[in-house]
Scaffold this motif. Structure first.
Motif, mmCIF file in Angstrom:
data_model
loop_
_atom_site.group_PDB
_atom_site.id
_atom_site.type_symbol
_atom_site.label_atom_id
_atom_site.label_comp_id
_atom_site.label_asym_id
_atom_site.label_seq_id
_atom_site.Cartn_x
_atom_site.Cartn_y
_atom_site.Cartn_z
ATOM 1 N N ALA A 199 2.610 12.037 -4.275
ATOM 2 C CA ALA A 199 2.144 11.057 -3.287
ATOM 3 C C ALA A 199 3.254 10.107 -2.830
ATOM 4 C CB ALA A 199 0.978 10.265 -3.853
ATOM 5 N N VAL A 200 4.256 9.907 -3.687
ATOM 6 C CA VAL A 200 5.283 8.911 -3.355
ATOM 7 C C VAL A 200 6.674 9.507 -3.236
ATOM 8 C CG1 VAL A 200 3.916 7.178 -4.555
ATOM 9 C CG2 VAL A 200 5.856 8.240 -5.728
ATOM 10 N N TYR A 221 12.837 -1.200 -11.881
ATOM 11 C CA TYR A 221 12.516 -1.486 -10.484
ATOM 12 C C TYR A 221 11.759 -0.325 -9.856
ATOM 13 C CZ TYR A 221 16.193 -4.942 -11.199
ATOM 14 O OH TYR A 221 16.950 -5.972 -11.689
ATOM 15 N N LEU A 222 10.979 -0.655 -8.848
ATOM 16 C CA LEU A 222 10.349 0.359 -8.012
ATOM 17 C C LEU A 222 10.535 -0.062 -6.566
ATOM 18 C CD1 LEU A 222 8.722 3.030 -8.108
ATOM 19 C CD2 LEU A 222 6.665 1.634 -7.804
ATOM 20 N N GLN A 223 11.444 0.602 -5.878
ATOM 21 C CA GLN A 223 11.660 0.358 -4.453
ATOM 22 C C GLN A 223 10.679 1.226 -3.684
ATOM 23 O OE1 GLN A 223 13.829 -1.779 -2.786
ATOM 24 N NE2 GLN A 223 12.717 -1.098 -0.962
ATOM 25 N N MET A 224 9.855 0.575 -2.868
ATOM 26 C CA MET A 224 8.811 1.285 -2.134
ATOM 27 C C MET A 224 9.073 1.137 -0.649
ATOM 28 S SD MET A 224 5.479 0.157 -4.402
ATOM 29 C CE MET A 224 5.571 -1.550 -3.850
ATOM 30 N N ASN A 225 9.339 2.248 0.003
ATOM 31 C CA ASN A 225 9.610 2.262 1.437
ATOM 32 C C ASN A 225 8.526 3.030 2.176
ATOM 33 O OD1 ASN A 225 12.082 0.918 0.983
ATOM 34 N ND2 ASN A 225 13.168 2.852 0.733
ATOM 35 N N ASN A 226 8.440 2.803 3.481
ATOM 36 C CA ASN A 226 7.444 3.495 4.316
ATOM 37 C C ASN A 226 6.055 3.427 3.673
ATOM 38 O OD1 ASN A 226 6.421 4.999 6.437
ATOM 39 N ND2 ASN A 226 6.989 6.965 5.529
ATOM 40 N N LEU A 227 5.657 2.227 3.324
ATOM 41 C CA LEU A 227 4.380 2.043 2.650
ATOM 42 C C LEU A 227 3.212 2.405 3.549
ATOM 43 C CD1 LEU A 227 5.289 -1.179 0.708
ATOM 44 C CD2 LEU A 227 4.336 0.879 -0.340
ATOM 45 N N LYS A 228 2.163 2.917 2.927
ATOM 46 C CA LYS A 228 0.964 3.348 3.635
ATOM 47 C C LYS A 228 -0.244 2.595 3.081
ATOM 48 C CE LYS A 228 2.923 8.026 3.956
ATOM 49 N NZ LYS A 228 2.703 9.463 3.640
ATOM 50 N N PRO A 229 -1.316 2.497 3.866
ATOM 51 C CA PRO A 229 -2.513 1.825 3.346
ATOM 52 C C PRO A 229 -3.003 2.434 2.029
ATOM 53 C CG PRO A 229 -2.679 2.061 5.712
ATOM 54 C CD PRO A 229 -1.435 2.796 5.302
ATOM 55 N N GLY A 230 -2.800 3.718 1.850
ATOM 56 C CA GLY A 230 -3.201 4.397 0.609
ATOM 57 C C GLY A 230 -2.410 3.962 -0.609
ATOM 58 N N ASP A 231 -1.328 3.224 -0.410
ATOM 59 C CA ASP A 231 -0.555 2.698 -1.529
ATOM 60 C C ASP A 231 -1.137 1.391 -2.064
ATOM 61 O OD1 ASP A 231 2.357 3.712 0.301
ATOM 62 O OD2 ASP A 231 1.447 4.751 -1.416
ATOM 63 N N THR A 232 -2.151 0.864 -1.402
ATOM 64 C CA THR A 232 -2.770 -0.376 -1.849
ATOM 65 C C THR A 232 -3.374 -0.202 -3.241
ATOM 66 O OG1 THR A 232 -3.244 -1.142 0.390
ATOM 67 C CG2 THR A 232 -4.613 -2.041 -1.387
ATOM 68 N N ALA A 233 -2.925 -1.012 -4.174
ATOM 69 C CA ALA A 233 -3.368 -0.895 -5.571
ATOM 70 C C ALA A 233 -2.714 -1.985 -6.404
ATOM 71 C CB ALA A 233 -2.993 0.470 -6.135
#
Length: 116
Positions: free
Chosen positions: A63-64, A80-92
């Motif tokens: 998924a990521v 660390y967790l670098q999160m790019n191009n976030l999507k609404p489905g990543d909401t948590a």
């Protein structure tokens, strides 16, 4: 101290980025275990997002993959967790976990909200 403290969560629009941090301690990192990020969305089970071993080798959920990057700083006891191009489905709520051999150590979690 044997604890994990997450930070860096927040609200972002779809396509945006966030960087999560998980601060541990010398005691935690002395186990040289895998460090992991999980997430749990409302009404869903907690799922593994990414892990990194003591040799800095990462693994990602499908998924990521390609959007998130996990890393660890063994000198400063932080993951660390670098999160790019976030999507609404990543909401948590995102949780950090340390493998201490016979036990797992969890942080308190940090909320990530992605709006469309």
């Amino acid at each position: 101290q044997v604890q994990l403290v997450e930070s860096g969560g927040g609200w972002v629009q779809a396509g945006g980025s966030l960087r999560l941090s998980c601060a541990g301690s010398r005691a935690v990192f002395s186990y040289k275990g895998d460090m992991e990020w999980y997430r749990q969305a409302p009404g869903k089970e907690r799922e593994l997002v990414a892990s990194v071993n003591n040799n800095h080798i990462p693994k990602y959920s499908d998924a990521v993959k390609g959007r998130f990057t996990i890393s660890r700083d063994n000198d400063n006891f932080t993951v660390y967790l670098q999160m790019n191009n976030l999507k609404p489905g990543d909401t948590a709520v995102h949780y950090c976990k340390a493998d201490l051999g016979s036990i797992n150590l969890w942080g308190q979690g940090t909320q990530v909200t992605v709006s469309s």
